[in-house]
Design a protein around this motif. Structure first.
Motif, PDB file in Angstrom:
ATOM      1  N   GLU A 157      -8.282   0.326   0.991  1.00 40.64           N
ATOM      2  CA  GLU A 157      -7.095   1.253   0.269  1.00 40.64           C
ATOM      3  C   GLU A 157      -6.763   2.378   1.456  1.00 40.64           C
ATOM      4  N   LEU A 158      -5.507   2.584   1.228  1.00 40.41           N
ATOM      5  CA  LEU A 158      -4.882   3.896   2.201  1.00 40.41           C
ATOM      6  C   LEU A 158      -5.688   5.139   2.066  1.00 40.41           C
ATOM      7  N   PHE A 174      -6.229   2.818   7.061  1.00 34.37           N
ATOM      8  CA  PHE A 174      -6.685   2.009   6.101  1.00 34.37           C
ATOM      9  C   PHE A 174      -8.259   2.043   5.983  1.00 34.37           C
ATOM     10  N   LEU A 202      -1.131   8.503   5.278  1.00 35.36           N
ATOM     11  CA  LEU A 202      -0.140   7.917   5.659  1.00 35.36           C
ATOM     12  C   LEU A 202       0.888   8.956   6.019  1.00 35.36           C
ATOM     13  N   THR A 240       3.817   1.735  11.012  1.00 31.99           N
ATOM     14  CA  THR A 240       4.506   1.013  10.190  1.00 31.99           C
ATOM     15  C   THR A 240       5.856   1.426   9.805  1.00 31.99           C
ATOM     16  N   LEU A 263       0.843  -1.238  -0.023  1.00 37.06           N
ATOM     17  CA  LEU A 263      -0.068   0.059   0.023  1.00 37.06           C
ATOM     18  C   LEU A 263       0.782   1.199   0.065  1.00 37.06           C
ATOM     19  N   SER A 264       0.456   2.002  -0.869  1.00 32.09           N
ATOM     20  CA  SER A 264       1.122   3.451  -0.924  1.00 32.09           C
ATOM     21  C   SER A 264       0.290   4.394  -0.996  1.00 32.09           C
ATOM     22  N   LEU A 265       0.807   5.846  -0.588  1.00 27.76           N
ATOM     23  CA  LEU A 265      -0.188   7.058  -1.016  1.00 27.76           C
ATOM     24  C   LEU A 265       0.923   8.236  -0.653  1.00 27.76           C
ATOM     25  N   TYR A 287      -6.280   1.857  12.093  1.00 22.88           N
ATOM     26  CA  TYR A 287      -5.486   2.856  12.369  1.00 22.88           C
ATOM     27  C   TYR A 287      -4.191   2.060  12.766  1.00 22.88           C
ATOM     28  N   GLY A 340      -0.627   5.286   9.701  1.00 23.26           N
ATOM     29  CA  GLY A 340      -1.583   5.047   8.445  1.00 23.26           C
ATOM     30  C   GLY A 340      -2.973   4.984   8.950  1.00 23.26           C
ATOM     31  N   MET A 378       4.220   1.716   2.798  1.00 23.02           N
ATOM     32  CA  MET A 378       4.146   1.155   3.997  1.00 23.02           C
ATOM     33  C   MET A 378       4.852   0.042   3.701  1.00 23.02           C
TER      34      MET A 378
END
Length: 360
Positions: free
Chosen positions: A316-317, A310, A320, A296, A270-272, A293, A308, A277
């Motif tokens: 999805e995130l 989720f 972050l 990471t 997962l990324s944002l 919550y 983060g 992460m």
């Protein structure tokens, strides 16, 4: 997200969207001192309890309501269940058993369990019943509090369980339990410690309702990368067991044990906003009906300095962030140190700084 900081925070709690925290000396409510000489505090679903130590005399009091009580030297606040606090004192000559008494805040009364019950971890209270793990680490007992009578007990060793790790809670008429199996008889898993197992038993009579002992694998090589699960949650609003660690996002039905969602985050990290992460270093801190919550690692750092959020529904995130000190260096958090209200997200780092993020 906009961020503010509060320095020198030993521990904090959120109750009804209010922030309580102590620095080992005083207890604060939203930056206002409400208790002097408070060395610690605890939270239940209804109360904040402050623990004081003045001239060697230990006492406790409820922030809301003003009820107070003293406890003898050698007694320690162990945990709070619903409207009650359990205090314990080790019995002389016995390293395993403790003497407990329970203080009921609502009734302003206490009951002493002088026989020295053994309560592993955090028991679960449901009305007048207290579900707890016995000292063999395998037997669950239902203690009827008014009469101090064991109504039933369940021996989990028949499921191949080596130890019970956590009584997760009650949903409907099901008591959900998390444990670890003995894998010595399973050839390809013989060297794998702590193989997780979940099961549900009847609140009414202690009978087994379901078990889920699928081998949770976190990578592509299923025989080498089993999940080491340690922080599962039971979400009481949705009736789902949540696993968000060891490279996995898993949801199970608390009534049946059926796996509803299983997402491998090793395959799809997962990324944002340019941050990703770490699929190995993350674990949940708080779960509600919509979000998880968590803390990471981010980037090349193995330290859990990332906060983060989720979205369980969208999977999805939605946030972050990285915790940093005044020099801009990442600062790690301890376990279970991320909490949230509808307006803000809180994270306490290991340098005793509380970071507060406004939700967007």
């Amino acid at each position: 997200m906009k961020k503010t900081k509060i320095i020198k925070v030993k521990n904090y709690s959120l109750l009804k969207n209010d922030l309580y925290y102590d620095n080992g000396k005083d207890l604060f409510l939203n930056d206002v001192i409400i208790g002097k000489d408070v060395f610690a505090h605890r939270k239940s679903s209804e109360y904040i309890i402050g623990f004081k130590n003045v001239d060697g005399v230990k006492s406790s009091y409820i922030v809301r309501g003003g009820i107070g009580f003293d406890f003898e030297d050698g007694f320690y606040p162990n945990y709070i269940v619903g409207t009650s606090a359990f205090l314990r004192n080790k019995l002389s000559g016995d390293n395993k058993r403790w003497s407990y008494f329970m203080y009921d805040f609502k009734e302003n009364t206490s009951n002493s369990y002088s026989e020295g019950y053994y309560f592993l971890g955090y028991p679960v209270r449901e009305n007048d019943n207290l579900f707890h793990v016995d000292e063999d680490l395998k037997t669950i007992k239902n203690l009827h509090l008014p009469t101090e009578t064991t109504l039933w007990q369940f021996d989990s060793s028949e499921l191949g369980i080596e130890k019970i790790s956590k009584i997760m809670g009650v949903f409907g008429e099901v008591l959900v339990v998390f444990g670890h199996k003995n894998t010595a008889q399973e050839s390809y898993l013989s060297s794998v410690p702590d193989l997780p197992i979940f099961f549900g038993i009847s609140v009414a009579n202690g009978s087994l309702l379901w078990q889920q002992d699928v081998v949770f694998m976190s990578g592509k090589n299923e025989r080498d990368t089993h999940c080491r699960i340690s922080l599962p949650f039971l979400n009481n609003e949705t009736g789902k067991v949540i696993i968000f660690e060891a490279g996995q996002y898993i949801e199970m039905d608390a009534l049946t044990g059926e796996i509803c969602i299983w997402q491998n985050l090793h395959e799809n990290p997962l990324s944002l906003n340019g941050l990703s992460m770490d699929p190995f270093f993350f674990d949940p801190c708080q779960v509600d009906e919509s979000f998880i919550y968590f803390r990471t690692g981010i980037g090349e750092s193995s330290r859990r300095a990332g906060v983060g959020v989720f979205d369980r529904k969208k999977q999805e995130l939605v946030a972050l962030e990285v915790l940093t000190d005044d020099s801009g260096n990442p600062v790690e958090m301890g376990p279970l140190k991320v909490q949230a209200t509808k307006d803000e997200i809180y994270a306490l780092d290991l340098k005793q700084t509380l970071h507060i993020f406004e939700r967007e």
